[in-house]
Design an enzyme around this catalytic site. Sequence first.
Site, mmCIF file in Angstrom:
data_model
loop_
_atom_site.group_PDB
_atom_site.id
_atom_site.type_symbol
_atom_site.label_atom_id
_atom_site.label_comp_id
_atom_site.label_asym_id
_atom_site.label_seq_id
_atom_site.Cartn_x
_atom_site.Cartn_y
_atom_site.Cartn_z
ATOM 1 N N LYS A 287 0.854 -1.191 0.000
ATOM 2 C CA LYS A 287 0.000 0.000 0.000
ATOM 3 C C LYS A 287 0.887 1.237 0.000
ATOM 4 O O LYS A 287 2.065 1.196 0.355
ATOM 5 C CB LYS A 287 -0.948 0.023 1.195
ATOM 6 C CG LYS A 287 -0.282 0.040 2.566
ATOM 7 C CD LYS A 287 0.036 1.429 3.079
ATOM 8 C CE LYS A 287 0.760 1.375 4.414
ATOM 9 N NZ LYS A 287 1.526 2.600 4.689
ATOM 10 N N ASP B 289 -1.694 -0.642 10.644
ATOM 11 C CA ASP B 289 -2.012 -0.757 9.216
ATOM 12 C C ASP B 289 -2.706 -2.073 8.864
ATOM 13 O O ASP B 289 -3.255 -2.211 7.779
ATOM 14 C CB ASP B 289 -0.737 -0.671 8.364
ATOM 15 C CG ASP B 289 -0.137 0.715 8.318
ATOM 16 O OD1 ASP B 289 -0.776 1.662 8.830
ATOM 17 O OD2 ASP B 289 0.964 0.861 7.770
#
Length: 194
Positions: A14, A139
């Site tokens: 990401k 995350d």
Amino acid sequence: MDSPEIITLKSPAKINLHLRVLHKRADGYHEIATFFHAIDLSDEMEFRLEERGIHLETSGHPVPSGEDNLAYRAAAILMEEYRPGKGVHITIRKRIPVAAGLGGGSSNAATALSALNRLWNLKLKREKLFEHAASLGSDVPFFLSGPAALGRGRGEILSEVLPLGGIPLLLVIPRFQVTAAWAYSNLNLRLTNP
């Protein structure tokens, strides 16, 4: 195609298209506002049913292969709490650079939670998987929701948004590593003008 005893999945990287660090919280973490977006770069992970234990094998970019690995820790949490009666052999083919802000370890942990929920037939609901994900790292929950989300809190409070499409991306990775822990501990919010 996966057999009931082997699951192979991609574990995506990401980027943060926006990241604003708001303040340091009482719990030692930082309150943030961010825009997470998954990208095409990914690790490949294989989960093979074993009689007992957790075995982890890695190749590619060097990462811990024992209890310091987030995918291993994800498996250990599920094994300890739900006692599946079976073990797992996890293979990680690392393509995501380490300590580059791309969430590779977090992605591996989320992929492990999702895969082991299926492999061990735990039938955990999404909310329970998110709870375990948040315990592993800020995350990690994003990688259970993705491919795009706004993150608040430590990054674990998510609002899913439509992914951006057709935007070329050039990813530049420096030759040195910067862990999130180092970056946040050395952050001086007084240097940033709102």
